[in-house]
Design an enzyme around this catalytic site. Structure first.
Site, PDB file in Angstrom:
ATOM      1  N   LYS A  42      -3.336  -2.027  15.621  1.00  0.00           N
ATOM      2  CA  LYS A  42      -2.897  -1.169  16.693  1.00  0.00           C
ATOM      3  C   LYS A  42      -3.888  -0.777  17.793  1.00  0.00           C
ATOM      4  CE  LYS A  42       0.582   1.623  14.706  1.00  0.00           C
ATOM      5  NZ  LYS A  42       0.516   2.585  13.303  1.00  0.00           N
TER       6      LYS A  42
ATOM      7  N   GLU B 166       0.967  -1.122  -0.068  1.00  0.00           N
ATOM      8  CA  GLU B 166      -0.024   0.075  -0.023  1.00  0.00           C
ATOM      9  C   GLU B 166       0.974   1.253   0.084  1.00  0.00           C
ATOM     10  OE1 GLU B 166      -1.603   1.778   3.465  1.00  0.00           O
ATOM     11  OE2 GLU B 166      -1.155   0.028   4.628  1.00  0.00           O
TER      12      GLU B 166
HETATM   13  N1  PSU Z   1      -3.179   1.369  10.864  1.00  0.00           N
HETATM   14  C1  PSU Z   1      -1.732   1.548  10.918  1.00  0.00           C
HETATM   15  N2  PSU Z   1      -0.922   1.962   9.831  1.00  0.00           N
HETATM   16  C2  PSU Z   1      -1.161   2.558   8.903  1.00  0.00           C
HETATM   17  C3  PSU Z   1      -2.933   2.545   8.820  1.00  0.00           C
HETATM   18  C4  PSU Z   1      -3.460   1.998   9.645  1.00  0.00           C
HETATM   19  O1  PSU Z   1      -1.268   1.078  11.848  1.00  0.00           O
HETATM   20  O2  PSU Z   1      -0.688   3.105   7.789  1.00  0.00           O
HETATM   21  C5  PSU Z   1      -3.303   3.002   7.394  1.00  0.00           C
HETATM   22  C6  PSU Z   1      -3.575   1.849   6.227  1.00  0.00           C
HETATM   23  O3  PSU Z   1      -3.393   2.508   5.056  1.00  0.00           O
HETATM   24  C7  PSU Z   1      -5.185   1.674   6.777  1.00  0.00           C
HETATM   25  C8  PSU Z   1      -5.669   3.028   6.858  1.00  0.00           C
HETATM   26  O4  PSU Z   1      -5.731   0.801   5.449  1.00  0.00           O
HETATM   27  O5  PSU Z   1      -4.688   3.704   7.627  1.00  0.00           O
HETATM   28  C9  PSU Z   1      -7.117   2.849   7.663  1.00  0.00           C
HETATM   29  O6  PSU Z   1      -7.605   4.169   7.632  1.00  0.00           O
HETATM   30  P1  PSU Z   1      -8.978   4.310   8.265  1.00  0.00           P
HETATM   31  O7  PSU Z   1      -9.041   3.856   9.656  1.00  0.00           O
HETATM   32  O8  PSU Z   1      -9.335   5.765   8.031  1.00  0.00           O
HETATM   33  O9  PSU Z   1      -9.940   3.419   7.448  1.00  0.00           O
END
Ligand code: PSU
Ligand code: MN
Length: 304
Positions: free
Chosen positions: A160, A26
């Site tokens: 996390k 990603e």
């Molecule tokens: N959690 C992490 N590192 C990240 C992300 C999430 O520990 O880099 C990033 C990833 O790209 C994940 C996105 O798909 O955040 C999720 O965002 P949201 O919670 O807005 O869906």
């Protein structure tokens, strides 16, 4: 598959034709998950780790109206430095693509684009999930719903603890997503190999992981298999320290009224800036380890 919205790097195109193992990566982690210049250094090191494990890396992003599969070093630098890069989840794809804006793809969008190209394995650091207090905010990442749709193996380091880990595991169960932890009984929580939650499943070798993916898809059960890879033990961050930082990050997000797609990048940035580099080092170590495991799973998947 021919698709006018896909722009596939020639090396990856050839690998698809030759049925060689490929690992999708990603770009949100590059543009919104880590500070410059560590983000680009890490992106390059991650690609290297995939190659060393016998697969071909395919970093995915949106550029000039297309989903780009495989980025050059110059493009990685662009996504690592440019300030106006969209964070693109599924709902943002039509807008960002039709407006020809640069976009870094989340787990959800990267999985979907990988799958459109025929790539079956994807490595990341941490996935999005059910946020703490989701009972009030309804903040549940599209990464989870995407995982219930798209046939891609997702290798991450657990979730996390900015998220509610228990609720995230419940949601994964609801959506029919097998959650396999590699080599231990406990589900890991990104910075720590522990989380206090038992992993729904455990497997200790990559061939068995490849088999569970193949079996799921041959049964016609659509969606991901989520593989959680505990981070290397010498890189673990003291959980009390990280919990303290996360709880401050959550209060700060609340105080600043951060909402919607800004929540996760805000929390990640806060943690990186307030943990004296320790969390960043762990983050880099675990994504390298995930990339390497993903390469091995991809290789196993293509050999069965
Ligand atoms: N959690 C992490 N590192 C990240 C992300 C999430 O520990 O880099 C990033 C990833 O790209 C994940 C996105 O798909 O955040 C999720 O965002 P949201 O919670 O807005 O869906
Ligand atoms: Mn969200």
């Amino acid at each position: 598959m021919q698709n006018k919205y896909l722009d596939i790097h020639p090396e990856i195109e050839q690998a698809l034709i030759d049925n060689k193992p490929i690992v999708a990566l990603e770009s949100t982690i590059i543009s919104h998950g880590m500070p410059w210049p560590k983000n680009v250094e890490t992106a390059l090191a991650v690609e290297d780790a995939v190659r060393k494990s016998g697969a071909i890396p395919a970093t995915i992003a949106i550029f000039n109206g297309k989903c780009k599969i495989g980025l050059s070093q110059k493009e990685l630098e662009f996504f690592g430095q440019e300030k106006n890069v969209w964070k693109v989840s599924l709902r943002d794809m039509p807008f960002v693509i039709s407006q020809k804006l640069p976009g870094a793809t989340t787990v959800a969008a990267t999985m979907r684009i990988a799958s459109m190209a025929g790539i079956k394995v994807f490595a990341t650091g941490g996935i999005g999930g059910v946020h703490r207090n989701a009972q009030q905010t309804m903040d549940i990442s599209a990464d989870l719903t995407e995982m219930s749709n798209t046939d891609v193996a997702v290798i991450s380091a657990g979730v996390k603890s900015i998220l509610d880990i228990g609720l995230t595991l419940e949601y994964l169960e609801t959506k029919g997503i097998p959650v396999v932890t590699f080599g231990q009984d406990e589900f890991p929580s990104f910075y720590s190999s522990k989380s206090g939650f038992k992993s729904p499943l455990r497997l200790d070798d990559v061939h068995a992981i490849a088999q569970i993916c193949k079996t799921k898809w041959e049964l016609g059960l659509h969606g991901a298999v989520l593989i959680s890879n505990p981070l290397p033990s010498d890189k673990e961050v003291d959980s009390e320290v990280i919990e303290n930082i996360i709880s401050n990050a959550l209060s700060e997000a609340d105080r600043k009224n951060i909402k919607g797609k800004e929540v996760t990048p805000f929390l990640l940035k806060y943690i990186a800036e307030n943990s004296k580099g320790e969390s960043l080092e762990a983050n880099i170590a675990l994504i390298l380890s995930n990339a390497s495991l993903a390469g091995k799973i991809a290789t196993a998947l293509y050999s069965i």
